[in-house]
Design a protein around this motif. Structure first.
Motif, mmCIF file in Angstrom:
data_model
loop_
_atom_site.group_PDB
_atom_site.id
_atom_site.type_symbol
_atom_site.label_atom_id
_atom_site.label_comp_id
_atom_site.label_asym_id
_atom_site.label_seq_id
_atom_site.Cartn_x
_atom_site.Cartn_y
_atom_site.Cartn_z
ATOM 1 N N ALA A 66 0.840 -1.198 0.000
ATOM 2 C CA ALA A 66 0.000 0.000 0.000
ATOM 3 C C ALA A 66 0.873 1.245 0.000
ATOM 4 N N ASP A 67 0.538 2.189 -0.851
ATOM 5 C CA ASP A 67 1.277 3.436 -0.957
ATOM 6 C C ASP A 67 0.833 4.388 0.142
ATOM 7 N N VAL A 68 1.711 4.659 1.100
ATOM 8 C CA VAL A 68 1.342 5.537 2.219
ATOM 9 C C VAL A 68 1.214 6.990 1.778
ATOM 10 N N LEU A 69 1.718 7.306 0.581
ATOM 11 C CA LEU A 69 1.561 8.658 0.040
ATOM 12 C C LEU A 69 0.270 8.809 -0.754
ATOM 13 N N GLY A 70 -0.447 7.698 -0.918
ATOM 14 C CA GLY A 70 -1.659 7.701 -1.718
ATOM 15 C C GLY A 70 -2.919 7.841 -0.886
ATOM 16 N N SER A 71 -4.015 7.273 -1.414
ATOM 17 C CA SER A 71 -5.304 7.407 -0.755
ATOM 18 C C SER A 71 -5.929 6.048 -0.514
ATOM 19 N N ARG A 72 -6.877 6.021 0.394
ATOM 20 C CA ARG A 72 -7.637 4.818 0.728
ATOM 21 C C ARG A 72 -9.104 5.221 0.876
ATOM 22 N N ARG A 73 -9.953 4.596 0.095
ATOM 23 C CA ARG A 73 -11.383 4.908 0.101
ATOM 24 C C ARG A 73 -11.633 6.411 -0.108
ATOM 25 N N GLY A 74 -10.835 6.990 -1.000
ATOM 26 C CA GLY A 74 -11.024 8.388 -1.340
ATOM 27 C C GLY A 74 -10.380 9.375 -0.383
ATOM 28 N N GLU A 75 -9.774 8.898 0.680
ATOM 29 C CA GLU A 75 -9.123 9.769 1.663
ATOM 30 C C GLU A 75 -7.625 9.485 1.694
ATOM 31 N N GLN A 76 -6.832 10.525 1.895
ATOM 32 C CA GLN A 76 -5.394 10.358 1.972
ATOM 33 C C GLN A 76 -5.012 9.470 3.155
ATOM 34 N N VAL A 77 -4.046 8.587 2.936
ATOM 35 C CA VAL A 77 -3.557 7.733 4.024
ATOM 36 C C VAL A 77 -2.920 8.604 5.111
ATOM 37 N N ILE A 78 -2.160 9.616 4.699
ATOM 38 C CA ILE A 78 -1.524 10.539 5.642
ATOM 39 C C ILE A 78 -2.173 11.908 5.487
ATOM 40 N N THR A 79 -2.773 12.381 6.553
ATOM 41 C CA THR A 79 -3.385 13.713 6.563
ATOM 42 C C THR A 79 -2.659 14.576 7.580
ATOM 43 N N VAL A 80 -2.280 15.779 7.164
ATOM 44 C CA VAL A 80 -1.516 16.669 8.034
ATOM 45 C C VAL A 80 -2.278 17.974 8.224
ATOM 46 N N GLU A 81 -2.390 18.395 9.469
ATOM 47 C CA GLU A 81 -2.981 19.697 9.801
ATOM 48 C C GLU A 81 -1.941 20.506 10.573
ATOM 49 N N GLY A 82 -1.867 21.802 10.267
ATOM 50 C CA GLY A 82 -0.932 22.663 10.975
ATOM 51 C C GLY A 82 0.402 22.820 10.293
ATOM 52 N N ALA A 83 0.541 22.262 9.079
ATOM 53 C CA ALA A 83 1.777 22.419 8.310
ATOM 54 C C ALA A 83 1.445 22.312 6.832
ATOM 55 N N ASP A 84 2.182 23.022 6.018
ATOM 56 C CA ASP A 84 1.978 22.943 4.572
ATOM 57 C C ASP A 84 2.420 21.579 4.054
ATOM 58 N N THR A 85 1.649 21.051 3.122
ATOM 59 C CA THR A 85 2.023 19.787 2.485
ATOM 60 C C THR A 85 2.037 19.997 0.975
ATOM 61 N N ARG A 86 2.556 19.023 0.286
ATOM 62 C CA ARG A 86 2.603 19.148 -1.170
ATOM 63 C C ARG A 86 2.294 17.805 -1.817
ATOM 64 N N LYS A 87 1.930 17.877 -3.076
ATOM 65 C CA LYS A 87 1.651 16.655 -3.820
ATOM 66 C C LYS A 87 2.961 15.936 -4.130
ATOM 67 N N THR A 88 2.866 14.621 -4.184
ATOM 68 C CA THR A 88 4.051 13.824 -4.489
ATOM 69 C C THR A 88 3.769 12.975 -5.723
ATOM 70 N N THR A 89 4.813 12.665 -6.475
ATOM 71 C CA THR A 89 4.642 11.844 -7.672
ATOM 72 C C THR A 89 5.155 10.428 -7.477
ATOM 73 N N GLY A 90 6.040 10.239 -6.509
ATOM 74 C CA GLY A 90 6.551 8.902 -6.240
ATOM 75 C C GLY A 90 5.640 8.134 -5.299
ATOM 76 N N GLN A 91 6.049 6.934 -4.948
ATOM 77 C CA GLN A 91 5.286 6.087 -4.038
ATOM 78 C C GLN A 91 6.191 5.534 -2.946
ATOM 79 N N LEU A 92 5.627 5.383 -1.769
ATOM 80 C CA LEU A 92 6.280 4.687 -0.654
ATOM 81 C C LEU A 92 5.346 3.552 -0.248
#
Length: 262
Positions: free
Chosen positions: A41-67
């Motif tokens: 499973a790609d932890v940088l991706g989504s699950r059931r339409g929601e991001q696996v990793i959600t961050v509040e309180g800091a800027d985030t950016r889109k990624t093109t690779g996979q972990l």
């Protein structure tokens, strides 16, 4: 002649006993679990339409690779494993025979194991968040991280979760992605101080990683030998012991520099 007859009777009785023991062994449940490559499973991706990793309180950016976090699938703690199953799996590179206690150290039923794995997963996710924020010199009072990947049970995705948080918030510290746009897989537990620990099943996890498109696999250094023994062709194994050297290796890889290998 009487002595010969006695020896023949003894051998006959022994042979019968051996055959009887083999027959019992063939049908009696054995204390093993049979494992095979599981899902990734790609932890940088989504699950059931929601991001696996959600961050509040800091800027985030889109990624093109996979972990990609990797798993194995094993027969349940209450499954009957027979001698024939063990022999069949023993000679296959895509199967492994493992002591049941090593796969399920806690719990005798599927429900008990799932409960234990869920608790381990929550603990691992908390440690991943703490390790990532420490590395980034961020405070948990200001930054809230939510992790949602229920199908990866236990602590084995800890390292990948940590790297995913760092990649979403900071990347390589210079505006680039940790992955360099690659599909990178791996496994390993994580401690809040950034120590990476072994998890087991790496031979099967490398196969799952290669199957799902990974070209690089992060492996706890102590399990390098095991991983290298059946390394899929085209999959680069990078040994890691801490979060710091994991990030350093990924940065070097993204920059086209040489990195340690198993």
């Amino acid at each position: 002649m009487a002595g010969v007859s006695s020896r023949v009777r003894v051998l006959t009785v022994c042979s019968v006993l051996v055959v009887a023991l083999l027959a019992v062994a063939a049908f009696a449940p054995l204390p093993f679990s049979l494992a095979q490559p599981g899902s990734t499973a790609d932890v940088l991706g989504s699950r059931r339409g929601e991001q696996v990793i959600t961050v509040e309180g800091a800027d985030t950016r889109k990624t093109t690779g996979q972990l990609r976090a990797t798993t194995i699938v094993a027969t349940g703690p209450d499954a009957d494993v027979r001698l024939g199953d063990v022999i069949d799996s023993w000679f296959r590179t895509d199967r492994a025979v493992m002591p049941r206690d090593s796969v399920y150290p806690v719990g005798n039923t599927t429900a008990e194991v799932e409960k234990h794995n869920f608790a381990d997963m929550r603990k691992s996710q908390d440690a991943a968040t703490e390790a990532a924020l420490r590395y980034l010199h961020r405070s948990s009072k200001d930054v809230k991280v939510t992790l949602d990947l229920a199908r990866i049970g236990g602590p084995s995705a800890g390292l990948l979760f940590t790297l995913g948080i760092i990649d979403k918030i900071d990347g390589d510290g210079r505006g680039g992605e940790l992955t360099g746009g690659r599909t990178i897989a791996g496994t390993g537990t994580i401690e809040p101080d950034g120590t990476v620990g072994p998890v087991g099943g790496v031979q099967l996890k490398t196969q799952a990683a290669k199957r799902d498109g990974a070209t690089v696999f992060l492996v706890p250094k102590g399990e390098c030998k095991e991983a290298e023994a059946v390394r899929p062709e085209g999959l680069q194994l990078i040994p890691v012991t801490t979060l710091k050297d994991s990030v350093s290796s990924l940065r070097a890889l993204a920059a086209g520099q040489s990195v340690p290998t198993c």
